[in-house]
Design a protein around this motif. Structure first.
Motif, PDB file in Angstrom:
ATOM      1  N   ALA A  84      -4.586   8.785   0.170  1.00 37.89           N
ATOM      2  CA  ALA A  84      -3.564   8.811  -0.878  1.00 37.89           C
ATOM      3  C   ALA A  84      -3.986   8.001  -2.102  1.00 37.89           C
ATOM      4  N   GLY A  85      -5.183   7.424  -2.067  1.00 38.06           N
ATOM      5  CA  GLY A  85      -5.712   6.725  -3.228  1.00 38.06           C
ATOM      6  C   GLY A  85      -5.597   5.216  -3.199  1.00 38.06           C
ATOM      7  N   VAL A  86      -5.256   4.650  -2.052  1.00 40.32           N
ATOM      8  CA  VAL A  86      -5.111   3.201  -1.927  1.00 40.32           C
ATOM      9  C   VAL A  86      -6.407   2.597  -1.408  1.00 40.32           C
ATOM     10  N   GLU A  87      -6.723   1.436  -1.928  1.00 39.09           N
ATOM     11  CA  GLU A  87      -7.916   0.701  -1.495  1.00 39.09           C
ATOM     12  C   GLU A  87      -7.473  -0.670  -0.994  1.00 39.09           C
ATOM     13  N   PHE A  88      -7.873  -1.028   0.218  1.00 38.07           N
ATOM     14  CA  PHE A  88      -7.588  -2.354   0.764  1.00 38.07           C
ATOM     15  C   PHE A  88      -8.671  -3.297   0.290  1.00 38.07           C
TER      16      PHE A  88
ATOM     17  N   ARG B 239      -4.960  -1.987  -4.003  1.00 40.46           N
ATOM     18  CA  ARG B 239      -4.948  -1.454  -5.365  1.00 40.46           C
ATOM     19  C   ARG B 239      -5.207   0.043  -5.283  1.00 40.46           C
ATOM     20  N   LEU B 240      -4.901   0.723  -6.365  1.00 40.94           N
ATOM     21  CA  LEU B 240      -5.219   2.144  -6.429  1.00 40.94           C
ATOM     22  C   LEU B 240      -6.685   2.293  -6.788  1.00 40.94           C
ATOM     23  N   LYS B 241      -7.333   3.256  -6.175  1.00 38.25           N
ATOM     24  CA  LYS B 241      -8.741   3.512  -6.469  1.00 38.25           C
ATOM     25  C   LYS B 241      -8.837   4.065  -7.882  1.00 38.25           C
ATOM     26  N   GLU B 242      -9.906   3.695  -8.556  1.00 42.85           N
ATOM     27  CA  GLU B 242     -10.161   4.256  -9.877  1.00 42.85           C
ATOM     28  C   GLU B 242     -10.573   5.694  -9.720  1.00 42.85           C
TER      29      GLU B 242
ATOM     30  N   ALA C  85       0.835  -1.207   0.000  1.00 48.84           N
ATOM     31  CA  ALA C  85       0.000   0.000   0.000  1.00 48.84           C
ATOM     32  C   ALA C  85       0.867   1.253   0.000  1.00 48.84           C
ATOM     33  N   ARG C  86       1.894   1.254   0.828  1.00 42.19           N
ATOM     34  CA  ARG C  86       2.812   2.402   0.871  1.00 42.19           C
ATOM     35  C   ARG C  86       3.488   2.604  -0.472  1.00 42.19           C
ATOM     36  N   ALA C  87       3.920   1.497  -1.090  1.00 47.23           N
ATOM     37  CA  ALA C  87       4.587   1.584  -2.391  1.00 47.23           C
ATOM     38  C   ALA C  87       3.644   2.154  -3.451  1.00 47.23           C
ATOM     39  N   LEU C  88       2.402   1.679  -3.481  1.00 48.62           N
ATOM     40  CA  LEU C  88       1.427   2.199  -4.449  1.00 48.62           C
ATOM     41  C   LEU C  88       1.173   3.691  -4.247  1.00 48.62           C
ATOM     42  N   ALA C  89       1.167   4.109  -2.997  1.00 47.47           N
ATOM     43  CA  ALA C  89       0.919   5.514  -2.681  1.00 47.47           C
ATOM     44  C   ALA C  89       2.164   6.369  -2.871  1.00 47.47           C
TER      45      ALA C  89
END
Length: 79
Positions: free
Chosen positions: A60-64, A73-76, A13-17
């Motif tokens: 930050a746009g992350v979705e669990f 994943r990143l939110k659409e 999640a941190r990496a995606l954000a």
């Protein structure tokens, strides 16, 4: 209680954000050491700490997700 996959899920999640541990700690009003201990599987954090971390990452746009297993994943973005 967090699941066994949560440390990996948090790192992903941190990496995606695009956030460092320090960035996440600041956004979640906790310490970098707390983030490190959770990611290393050395801590069973309070529910309030987990909620603050999730709120910061979701902002930050992350979705669990748990679609056959825990993940992120990143939110659409809305069109």
């Amino acid at each position: 209680m967090i699941n066994d996959a949560y440390p990996r899920q948090l790192r992903a999640a941190r990496a995606l954000a695009g956030m460092s541990r320090a960035d996440l700690a600041m956004q979640a009003s906790t310490t970098e050491r707390t983030i490190a201990r959770i990611e290393d599987g050395d801590s069973s954090p309070r529910a309030s700490t987990l909620a603050a971390i999730h709120t910061a990452l979701e902002a930050a746009g992350v979705e669990f997700i748990d679609d056959g297993g825990p993940g992120v994943r990143l939110k659409e973005k809305a069109a």
